[in-house]
Design a protein around this motif. Structure first.
Motif, short mmCIF file in Angstrom:
data_model
loop_
_atom_site.label_atom_id
_atom_site.label_comp_id
_atom_site.label_asym_id
_atom_site.label_seq_id
_atom_site.Cartn_x
_atom_site.Cartn_y
_atom_site.Cartn_z
N GLN A 1 43.38 71.77 58.18
CA GLN A 1 44.28 72.44 57.26
C GLN A 1 45.35 73.23 58.01
O GLN A 1 45.08 73.83 59.05
CB GLN A 1 43.51 73.42 56.36
CG GLN A 1 42.53 72.73 55.41
CD GLN A 1 41.74 73.73 54.60
OE1 GLN A 1 41.60 74.88 54.98
NE2 GLN A 1 41.21 73.28 53.46
N PHE A 2 46.55 73.21 57.43
CA PHE A 2 47.68 73.99 57.93
C PHE A 2 48.08 75.00 56.86
O PHE A 2 47.98 74.73 55.66
CB PHE A 2 48.88 73.10 58.25
CG PHE A 2 48.65 72.13 59.38
CD1 PHE A 2 48.97 72.49 60.68
CD2 PHE A 2 48.11 70.88 59.13
CE1 PHE A 2 48.76 71.60 61.71
CE2 PHE A 2 47.90 69.98 60.17
CZ PHE A 2 48.23 70.34 61.47
N GLY A 3 48.57 76.16 57.29
CA GLY A 3 49.01 77.16 56.34
C GLY A 3 50.18 77.96 56.86
O GLY A 3 50.31 78.19 58.06
N VAL A 4 51.05 78.37 55.94
CA VAL A 4 52.19 79.23 56.25
C VAL A 4 52.22 80.34 55.21
O VAL A 4 52.15 80.08 54.00
CB VAL A 4 53.52 78.46 56.25
CG1 VAL A 4 54.68 79.41 56.52
CG2 VAL A 4 53.50 77.34 57.27
N THR A 5 52.33 81.57 55.67
CA THR A 5 52.45 82.74 54.80
C THR A 5 53.67 83.53 55.24
O THR A 5 53.91 83.71 56.43
CB THR A 5 51.20 83.63 54.90
OG1 THR A 5 50.06 82.88 54.50
CG2 THR A 5 51.33 84.86 54.02
N ALA A 6 54.46 83.98 54.26
CA ALA A 6 55.69 84.70 54.60
C ALA A 6 55.94 85.79 53.57
O ALA A 6 55.61 85.66 52.39
CB ALA A 6 56.88 83.75 54.65
N SER A 7 56.53 86.88 54.05
CA SER A 7 57.00 87.97 53.20
C SER A 7 58.30 88.47 53.80
O SER A 7 58.34 88.85 54.97
CB SER A 7 55.96 89.10 53.16
OG SER A 7 56.48 90.24 52.50
N TRP A 8 59.36 88.47 52.99
CA TRP A 8 60.67 88.81 53.55
C TRP A 8 61.59 89.38 52.46
O TRP A 8 61.68 88.83 51.37
CB TRP A 8 61.33 87.57 54.15
CG TRP A 8 62.26 87.92 55.27
CD1 TRP A 8 63.61 88.07 55.22
CD2 TRP A 8 61.88 88.20 56.62
NE1 TRP A 8 64.10 88.42 56.44
CE2 TRP A 8 63.06 88.49 57.33
CE3 TRP A 8 60.67 88.22 57.30
CZ2 TRP A 8 63.06 88.81 58.68
CZ3 TRP A 8 60.66 88.53 58.64
CH2 TRP A 8 61.84 88.82 59.32
#
Length: 737
Positions: A633-640
């Motif tokens: 599994q791959f994951g990307v989390t972002a807050s901007w």
């Protein structure tokens, strides 16, 4: 008189203070210097001109300032009558104290009636957001405060995104509540709702009342509206009652009761849906949980965690604030514990509510542990670990068992700043009394006594050197570790598995010397474990980089049939944490089978972080064999932040083997200084259970949630961490001291 008015005003201020958030607008106000106030109850008056009338009245003109020990009043004209018992001021009246500023066209004070009145006022709180106007402000020493034709907002002048108007507000003397009549709430100049009457707190303490509602929509519940009602029962008791309307399922009642004492605290949650209209049977559905933590006496503690649900799909369909949709067991446990310098004791009753078609776990009814430690002279330490437990299973085909374990140990520890040496011998004595199934043949024995001896030699060294890295001074350390472990063999296939599962081959587990949790399987060992940890520490004693590598080398094959060893060595286990700079972080752990050169498990996470609101995290997780399946599994989390008021968050997890997205989540928030709006969208695997208790792997669900916050009324904060929502909540990936 001035003192009386100031006291009531501060009470009004306390109402707004209790509801403020740190992000609220702080308006500019006229400077107020407390040093100008009088030191006692005297009233000082200054003006450009003054005229005495018959020794009982005085007329003041031009730049009039009336100063008391609590406040100041400025006006163009002021008159004092009846030897100062009556004061009238007019023309650009400005009232100021340390919490409040009021502008008015006139003010009247009467000390005999204990009455103050101001007309056509505009008030503004200092240091906090909150301002408005009132046609009449009347303060009585007996009846309290009364406002007519009053408005309030936390928005700045010229940007009143929301505002409330009331025909009358009354705050009784010494009352913790204010009462508002005929109140209209406006958003963007448009009236959104009207209340004929409502009460609000005027102190900083907790008060009963409505909280902000939760509004959302999902494929599971349809459109939903949840309205929390907070009940402040007593200083140490409170409750939150939340009716929840779901168009697809009906009306649910959620309740939470909390208590707090000097030695204990706890809470009770109960959720009840009398009829689920989305199911064929329309059965009732419920969830309950009781949590208690407390001290019985100075050395005795009591802890309870007990939960239950009506059916396997309750958490999946209706959600939970306490459990995740991926959970397969709910806690049902209670226990007492005793702690002292040399002795500790615990007795726990451990049970679980099984969710879905999972093997029923053993409950321990009860499990008692007694541990003792003491020094035998200057060099020898003695420890005694003991345990007694009764294991019970609800399935008739499974055995029950009573187990007693005693483990005395003698050790010779030698610790210095440069390292550590340890020699230890232990005797592991375990007795089982097993209740076997009557209708089926079993390889287990009714009574089993197992005696195992164990010896361990452990040593570690610490090498340090200061050096320059990119023109900065760092302390570089290397800590090699070596352990020899010998454990005698005894056949254990005649013992059931009650609390035992295989351990993962992580770096920390390499030096435990056991392949299993619990006591039902103790593998024989003749092995050497080698490992090392390297650290890079800055001048502030902060770890910037850590790298740990280790492996077990077996000197002979294990005779235990349950052993999971396949080679003469374990997987190579490594962990890595690196703070590249103030904004970049990297974490990785990996287990590699050195005989096949294949990765058994790995995880990698890298994060770019400026602060809690500006971050990007990328991660990957791989497991070669998890219950017969490969996980990749791959994951990307972002807050901007988009700009000063708009903020975006997002997260996506993708299964590389199945070429599909398992969860996607995005949210956008508008946040001004007086209101906030948050909209989130989520799509993920439903994880529902079918009729026989198996999870579905191809069914997805989606949902939209909306949250609107008016800052300054009923909201204690304007921004929650929405990154923590969903199946894969945000976590910091690194572990550095």
């Amino acid at each position: 008189m001035i003192k009386l008015f100031s006291t009531i005003t501060l009470s009004i201020s306390a109402f707004f203070v209790s509801a403020q958030s740190t992000e609220l607008c702080i308006p500019q106000s006229t400077q107020f210097d407390p040093a100008l106030l009088t030191a006692d109850k005297t009233i000082r008056v200054s003006s450009d001109a003054a005229q005495m009338i018959q020794n009982s009245s005085a007329l003041f003109n031009g730049n009039v300032t009336i100063t008391s020990q609590n406040s100041m009043i400025s006006a163009n004209v002021a008159q004092m009558d009846d030897n100062g018992k009556q004061v009238t001021a007019s023309g650009d009246v400005l009232y100021r104290d340390q919490a409040l500023q009021i502008e008015s066209q006139g003010v009247e004070l009467n000390s005999d009636l204990q009455l103050l009145q101001m007309q056509d006022t505009e008030y503004q709180f200092k240091d906090i957001a909150g301002r408005g106007s009132a046609g009449l402000l009347s303060l009585s020493g007996e009846q309290g405060l009364r406002l007519e034709q009053v408005s309030f907002t936390t928005c700045p002048k010229g940007g009143e995104d929301w505002k409330m108007f009331a025909s009358e507000i009354v705050i009784g003397k010494d009352s913790p509540f204010g009462e508002a009549y005929n109140t209209n709430f406006y958003v963007g100049g448009v009236p959104v709702f009207w209340l004929p009457y409502f009460a609000f707190p005027v102190t900083a303490g907790r008060q009963s009342g409505l909280l902000f509602p939760n509004i959302g929509s999902s494929s599971r519940t349809g459109i939903e509206y949840e309205q929390p009602l907070y009940w402040n029962i007593a200083p140490n008791y409170d409750a939150t009652i939340s009716p929840r309307l779901m168009t697809n399922r009906g009306i649910q009642l959620k309740t939470e009761f909390r208590y707090l004492f000097s030695q204990s605290q706890g809470e009770v949650q109960l959720e009840y849906l009398p009829k689920d209209i989305d199911t064929d049977t329309q059965d009732e559905r419920y969830f309950y949980r009781y949590l208690h933590q407390g001290k019985i006496s100075d050395n005795w503690n009591l802890n309870i965690d007990f939960s239950g649900i009506s059916d396997d799909n309750y958490i999946v369909d209706l959600g939970s604030d306490y459990y995740n949709r991926a959970d397969t067991h709910l806690y049902r446990q209670a226990g007492v514990s005793y702690y002292s310098s040399n002795l500790d004791f615990s007795m726990n009753f451990r049970d679980f509510e099984v969710v879905g078609d999972h093997p029923d776990v053993y409950r321990a009814l009860p499990e008692m542990k007694l541990n003792y430690g003491a020094d035998l002279g200057q060099y020898v330490d003695f420890t005694l670990a003991s345990e007694a437990a009764y294991f019970e299973n609800s399935l008739d085909s499974k055995p029950n068992s009573f187990r007693v374990h005693i483990e005395p140990s003698l050790s010779l520890p030698y610790q210095r700043a440069w390292g550590e040496l340890l020699a230890e011998v232990s005797l592991l004595q375990t007795y089982y009394e097993q209740e076997l199934p009557r209708e089926t043949a079993s390889p287990l024995d009714a009574s089993v006594s197992r005696t195992i001896g164990q010896g361990r030699l452990y040593g570690s060294l610490i090498f340090e050197q200061e050096d320059l890295v990119l023109d900065s001074k760092y302390l570089f350390t290397i800590e090699p570790k070596v352990q020899y472990l010998y454990t005698s063999f005894e056949e254990q296939d005649n013992i059931g598995l009650y609390d035992t599962t295989p351990l993962l081959t992580t770096f920390n587990n390499l030096f435990r010397g056991q392949e299993f949790t619990g006591l039902d399987r103790i593998n024989d060992n003749n092995q050497i474990t080698l490992g090392a940890t390297a650290r890079l520490v800055d001048q502030q004693n902060r770890e910037k980089l850590t790298l740990s590598v280790g492996q077990i080398f077996h000197l002979q094959d294990s005779k235990l049939i349950s052993s999971v060893r396949e080679d003469n060595r374990s997987a190579l286990a490594a962990e890595f944490d690196w703070q590249v700079n103030q904004r970049w972080f990297l974490h990785s752990d990996i287990q590699v089978a050195t005989q096949t050169q294949k990765v058994e498990r790995s995880s990698v996470a890298t994060e770019y972080r400026i602060d809690d609101n500006k971050l990007i995290q990328m991660n990957h997780r791989y497991i070669r064999d998890l219950s017969g399946e490969e996980i990749n599994q791959f994951g990307v989390t972002a807050s901007w932040p988009i700009n000063q008021k708009w903020h975006w968050v997002g997260r996506v997890y993708r299964d590389a083997n199945l070429s599909r997205t398992t969860e996607s989540f995005t949210g956008i928030q508008y946040d001004s200084c007086c209101w906030a709006l948050r909209v989130t969208y989520q799509r993920s695997l439903s994880n529902r259970f079918d009729a026989i208790g198996l999870r579905t792997t191809d069914e997805f669900e989606s949902g939209i949630a909306l949250q609107f916050i008016i800052k300054g009324i009923g909201s204690r904060r304007s921004n929650s961490d929405i990154l923590e929502q969903g199946m894969f909540g945000y976590r910091q990936p690194y572990v550095l001291n």
